[in-house]
Design a protein around this motif. Structure first.
Motif, short mmCIF file in Angstrom:
data_model
loop_
_atom_site.label_atom_id
_atom_site.label_comp_id
_atom_site.label_asym_id
_atom_site.label_seq_id
_atom_site.Cartn_x
_atom_site.Cartn_y
_atom_site.Cartn_z
N UNK A 62 0.82 -1.22 0.00
CA UNK A 62 0.00 0.00 0.00
C UNK A 62 0.85 1.26 0.00
N UNK A 63 1.72 1.40 -0.98
CA UNK A 63 2.58 2.57 -1.10
C UNK A 63 2.31 3.31 -2.41
N UNK A 64 2.72 4.56 -2.43
CA UNK A 64 2.75 5.33 -3.67
C UNK A 64 4.21 5.50 -4.05
N UNK A 65 4.49 5.53 -5.34
CA UNK A 65 5.85 5.70 -5.83
C UNK A 65 5.90 6.97 -6.67
N UNK A 66 6.86 7.84 -6.35
CA UNK A 66 7.08 9.03 -7.16
C UNK A 66 7.75 8.56 -8.45
N UNK A 67 7.15 8.86 -9.59
CA UNK A 67 7.65 8.33 -10.86
C UNK A 67 9.03 8.86 -11.24
N UNK A 68 9.29 10.12 -10.98
CA UNK A 68 10.57 10.72 -11.36
C UNK A 68 11.67 10.22 -10.42
N UNK A 69 12.73 9.69 -11.00
CA UNK A 69 13.85 9.17 -10.22
C UNK A 69 14.67 10.31 -9.63
N UNK A 70 15.30 10.04 -8.50
CA UNK A 70 16.31 10.93 -7.91
C UNK A 70 17.64 10.45 -8.47
N UNK A 71 18.29 11.27 -9.28
CA UNK A 71 19.55 10.88 -9.92
C UNK A 71 20.65 11.79 -9.40
N UNK A 72 21.68 11.18 -8.82
CA UNK A 72 22.78 11.93 -8.23
C UNK A 72 24.10 11.50 -8.87
N UNK A 73 25.06 12.41 -8.85
CA UNK A 73 26.43 12.11 -9.28
C UNK A 73 26.46 11.44 -10.66
N UNK A 74 25.83 12.11 -11.63
CA UNK A 74 25.84 11.64 -13.02
C UNK A 74 25.35 10.20 -13.17
N UNK A 75 24.37 9.83 -12.36
CA UNK A 75 23.77 8.49 -12.46
C UNK A 75 24.45 7.42 -11.64
N UNK A 76 25.45 7.77 -10.85
CA UNK A 76 26.12 6.77 -10.01
C UNK A 76 25.24 6.34 -8.84
N UNK A 77 24.25 7.17 -8.50
CA UNK A 77 23.26 6.85 -7.48
C UNK A 77 21.89 7.22 -8.03
#
Length: 105
Positions: A6-21
């Motif tokens: 029963x969760x909601x997911x934010x569609x937009x990803x959190x992208x840090x350090x040029x995609x390393x995280x």
């Protein structure tokens, strides 16, 4: 706990350090927010606002908290705490990845 129901997911990803995280924010039914993500091979420094608990759910990493001199290794099923308004260095070895859930507050 192996899953969150029963969760909601934010569609937009959190992208840090040029995609390393890369992580996604999930919102539980009670409004609690967590992020679920992966860190690829790299050495990164993260700053925190709120306190965090980083729960490893796959792979391994080395971590050095602000003010500490020693690196500690964490793997699947292990967690580390990061104080609010602080920082930590995290290193993931070549050929590895570190999968995590970040619990805030």
């Amino acid at each position: 706990m192996s899953q969150y129901d029963n969760v909601s997911v934010v569609k937009k990803a959190n992208v840090y350090f040029d995609g390393k995280c890369v992580s996604h924010t999930v919102v539980l039914a009670d409004g609690t927010k967590k992020t679920v993500g992966v860190i690829l091979p790299s050495s990164l420094t993260f700053n925190t606002g709120a306190p965090e608990i980083m729960e490893g759910v796959g792979g391994s990493c080395r971590v050095k908290l602000k003010g500490e001199s020693e690196w500690k290794t964490y793997g699947d099923g292990q967690s580390f705490n990061v104080p609010g308004n602080s920082s930590f260095e995290i290193s993931v070895a070549d050929g590895e990845s570190y999968h995590y859930i970040c619990h805030f507050g």
